[in-house]
Scaffold this motif. Structure first.
Motif, PDB file in Angstrom:
ATOM      1  N   ASN A  93      23.779  -2.934  16.070  1.00 19.80           N
ATOM      2  CA  ASN A  93      22.619  -3.754  16.798  1.00 19.80           C
ATOM      3  C   ASN A  93      23.267  -4.704  17.848  1.00 19.80           C
ATOM      4  O   ASN A  93      22.795  -5.006  19.026  1.00 19.80           O
ATOM      5  CB  ASN A  93      21.552  -4.607  15.851  1.00 19.80           C
ATOM      6  N   GLY A  94      24.438  -5.313  17.434  1.00 12.81           N
ATOM      7  CA  GLY A  94      25.111  -5.997  18.357  1.00 12.81           C
ATOM      8  C   GLY A  94      25.627  -5.278  19.451  1.00 12.81           C
ATOM      9  O   GLY A  94      25.431  -5.873  20.428  1.00 12.81           O
ATOM     10  N   LEU A  95      26.054  -4.224  19.279  1.00 12.81           N
ATOM     11  CA  LEU A  95      26.710  -3.162  20.502  1.00 12.81           C
ATOM     12  C   LEU A  95      25.284  -3.028  21.510  1.00 12.81           C
ATOM     13  O   LEU A  95      25.624  -3.105  22.549  1.00 12.81           O
ATOM     14  CB  LEU A  95      27.173  -2.109  19.899  1.00 12.81           C
ATOM     15  N   GLN A  96      24.367  -2.794  20.811  1.00 16.03           N
ATOM     16  CA  GLN A  96      23.197  -2.581  21.809  1.00 16.03           C
ATOM     17  C   GLN A  96      22.686  -3.663  22.547  1.00 16.03           C
ATOM     18  O   GLN A  96      22.462  -3.551  23.456  1.00 16.03           O
ATOM     19  CB  GLN A  96      21.974  -1.914  21.039  1.00 16.03           C
ATOM     20  N   LEU A  97      22.719  -4.726  21.825  1.00 17.74           N
ATOM     21  CA  LEU A  97      22.334  -6.265  22.354  1.00 17.74           C
ATOM     22  C   LEU A  97      23.381  -6.643  23.610  1.00 17.74           C
ATOM     23  O   LEU A  97      22.974  -6.968  24.829  1.00 17.74           O
ATOM     24  CB  LEU A  97      22.459  -7.263  21.552  1.00 17.74           C
ATOM     25  N   LEU A  98      24.649  -6.386  23.292  1.00 26.32           N
ATOM     26  CA  LEU A  98      25.892  -6.476  24.330  1.00 26.32           C
ATOM     27  C   LEU A  98      25.539  -5.618  25.509  1.00 26.32           C
ATOM     28  O   LEU A  98      25.515  -6.036  26.771  1.00 26.32           O
ATOM     29  CB  LEU A  98      27.012  -6.163  23.861  1.00 26.32           C
TER      30      LEU A  98
ATOM     31  N   THR B 126      28.612  -2.321  34.020  1.00 24.25           N
ATOM     32  CA  THR B 126      29.573  -3.631  34.121  1.00 24.25           C
ATOM     33  C   THR B 126      30.728  -3.680  33.003  1.00 24.25           C
ATOM     34  O   THR B 126      31.748  -3.984  33.256  1.00 24.25           O
ATOM     35  CB  THR B 126      28.786  -5.015  33.956  1.00 24.25           C
ATOM     36  N   LEU B 127      30.252  -3.056  31.787  1.00 21.38           N
ATOM     37  CA  LEU B 127      31.259  -3.053  30.859  1.00 21.38           C
ATOM     38  C   LEU B 127      32.442  -1.758  30.755  1.00 21.38           C
ATOM     39  O   LEU B 127      32.982  -1.771  30.038  1.00 21.38           O
ATOM     40  CB  LEU B 127      30.337  -2.894  29.507  1.00 21.38           C
ATOM     41  N   ASP B 128      31.940  -0.768  31.841  1.00 26.19           N
ATOM     42  CA  ASP B 128      32.706   0.293  32.212  1.00 26.19           C
ATOM     43  C   ASP B 128      32.703   1.017  30.759  1.00 26.19           C
ATOM     44  O   ASP B 128      33.516   1.744  30.325  1.00 26.19           O
ATOM     45  CB  ASP B 128      34.069  -0.033  32.518  1.00 26.19           C
ATOM     46  N   PHE B 129      31.244   1.233  29.820  1.00 29.93           N
ATOM     47  CA  PHE B 129      31.220   1.611  28.836  1.00 29.93           C
ATOM     48  C   PHE B 129      31.306   3.256  29.057  1.00 29.93           C
ATOM     49  O   PHE B 129      30.706   3.841  29.702  1.00 29.93           O
ATOM     50  CB  PHE B 129      30.012   1.307  28.128  1.00 29.93           C
ATOM     51  N   LYS B 130      32.215   3.854  28.177  1.00 30.54           N
ATOM     52  CA  LYS B 130      32.527   5.167  27.921  1.00 30.54           C
ATOM     53  C   LYS B 130      31.936   5.724  26.628  1.00 30.54           C
ATOM     54  O   LYS B 130      32.759   5.554  25.823  1.00 30.54           O
ATOM     55  CB  LYS B 130      33.823   5.644  28.498  1.00 30.54           C
TER      56      LYS B 130
ATOM     57  N   ASN C 281      36.353  -7.002  31.839  1.00 29.23           N
ATOM     58  CA  ASN C 281      35.057  -6.828  32.607  1.00 29.23           C
ATOM     59  C   ASN C 281      33.742  -7.451  31.784  1.00 29.23           C
ATOM     60  O   ASN C 281      33.059  -8.396  32.196  1.00 29.23           O
ATOM     61  CB  ASN C 281      34.742  -5.480  32.863  1.00 29.23           C
ATOM     62  N   MET C 282      33.880  -7.452  30.414  1.00 29.93           N
ATOM     63  CA  MET C 282      32.869  -7.859  29.637  1.00 29.93           C
ATOM     64  C   MET C 282      32.698  -9.350  29.740  1.00 29.93           C
ATOM     65  O   MET C 282      31.763 -10.189  29.928  1.00 29.93           O
ATOM     66  CB  MET C 282      33.235  -7.146  28.181  1.00 29.93           C
TER      67      MET C 282
END
Length: 370
Positions: A91-96, A104-108, A176-177
């Motif tokens: 849940n914390g990851l989804q909130l972030l 923005t996070l460059d999430f991969k 970035n985060m």
């Protein structure tokens, strides 16, 4: 300190909320306070030039625990506690991701892998045996199997045949985060003062008298988000734990993508573009690494380089570009401490090395205690 009238008026008068620590938890705490109390004066105190601890020094893993870590947790905690902890991390990851956005996070979403060294026969066999059970207890949360076995396609050496794959893991850009969180904090009229260490504080019916490196002021409420530096605050319920990390120079034609765990999560590596970031080794010297002092040790750095050259990149030349360390907050339990310490003082600490995953949620829960 030579404080002017203007400084007293704008920074240190009528302070409603003071957040100590400008890491993931502290910034989410302040932003949540702003949502709840739009007209309040919020001040953040940070002892470093940048957020100290681990928030700007972590590996950028968007993970919630490898298979072997979850099996180990089930030895120490109830099944319900383990599932609740995984759910909080998820849940914390989804909130972030929702707050900052994947771009923005460059999430991969490359997924995560656990690899097992040849000498670790017991853990390898146990993970393969218990994988169906772990998948079953996690199915209500993820709606499908979390862990599957895959044949190694990365040409690692000295490991068992199968890797354990988790498609729900990802990686993000830590810099970035934190930069985005800091920008959002400033945009929400939240004041940040760096290089200010809280030396002591006194809670009373008039509020909290806060003594820092340079000045003393009163705040109606104080919220500590100091994680690895919270041992005194929590009477030893949080212990500092240093994590050492290195990163290579760019490696031509690097074919490794994902977040990787070795030895029960005590070692971890990932690609950052065409570089390899590799950290861990705390288990080589638990006592020595139970410190809040930043630094590197020859024993751990040598082991990281050995695994890098013999297991991860056995046929690939590389050069080390940079090394650093971060300070995590651990304890006898992996559940974060989010509680009221006195009438006007609160804390959200002990993130258990999972700050990226759980930090945003802990910050929100901390602010909601007020």
């Amino acid at each position: 300190m030579n404080v002017s009238y203007w400084e007293l008026k704008n920074w240190f008068t009528n302070v409603d909320y003071t957040v100590v620590g400008s890491g993931i938890v502290g910034l989410h705490t302040a932003l949540r306070l702003r949502e709840r109390f739009p007209d309040s004066k919020i001040l953040i105190l940070e002892k470093g030039i940048l957020p100290d601890g681990a928030s700007t020094k972590n590996a950028g893993f968007a993970c919630f625990g490898s298979l072997s870590e979850i099996i180990e947790d089930l030895r120490n905690y109830s099944e319900e506690e383990v599932i609740q902890l995984i759910q909080k991390r998820w849940n914390g990851l989804q909130l972030l991701r929702k707050r900052l956005g994947d771009a923005t996070l460059d999430f991969k979403p490359y997924g995560g892998y656990e690899i097992f060294l040849k000498e670790d026969e017991r853990t390898y066999a146990e993970c393969l045996q218990k994988m169906p059970f772990i998948n079953e207890i996690l199915k209500p949360l993820f709606r499908t199997d979390v862990f599957t076995k895959e044949v190694d396609r990365f040409d690692f050496k000295g490991i068992h045949e199968y890797l354990i794959f988790n498609p729900f893991e990802g990686q993000l850009d830590t810099g970035n985060m934190m930069q985005a969180l800091l920008k959002e904090t400033i945009a929400n009229n939240i004041l940040i003062l760096n290089q200010q260490t809280v030396k002591e504080f006194h809670d009373s019916d008039k509020g909290v008298e806060v003594h820092t490196t340079d000045f003393t002021f009163t705040s109606k409420k104080v919220l500590f988000a100091t994680n690895g530096f919270a041992d005194t605050l929590t009477n030893g319920a949080v212990r500092p734990a240093r994590a050492q990390v290195l990163i290579t120079e760019p490696i031509p034609n690097l074919d490794i993508k994902g977040a990787f765990h070795i030895d029960g999560g005590y070692y971890y590596f990932r690609n950052i573009g065409d570089r390899i970031l590799f950290g861990g080794g705390r288990n080589l010297d638990f006592e020595g690494e139970a410190t809040s002092e930043f630094g590197l040790t020859e024993k751990i750095q040598n082991r990281l380089e050995q695994l890098l050259s013999e297991v991860i990149l056995p046929n690939t030349p590389y050069k080390i570009a940079h090394r650093w360390s971060g300070i995590m907050g651990l304890g006898s339990h992996k559940k974060p401490i989010v509680e009221q310490l006195s009438p006007n003082v609160y804390c959200g600490v002990r993130l258990g090395g999972m700050g990226v995953a759980i930090g945003s949620l802990v910050g929100q829960e901390l602010a909601d205690l007020v």
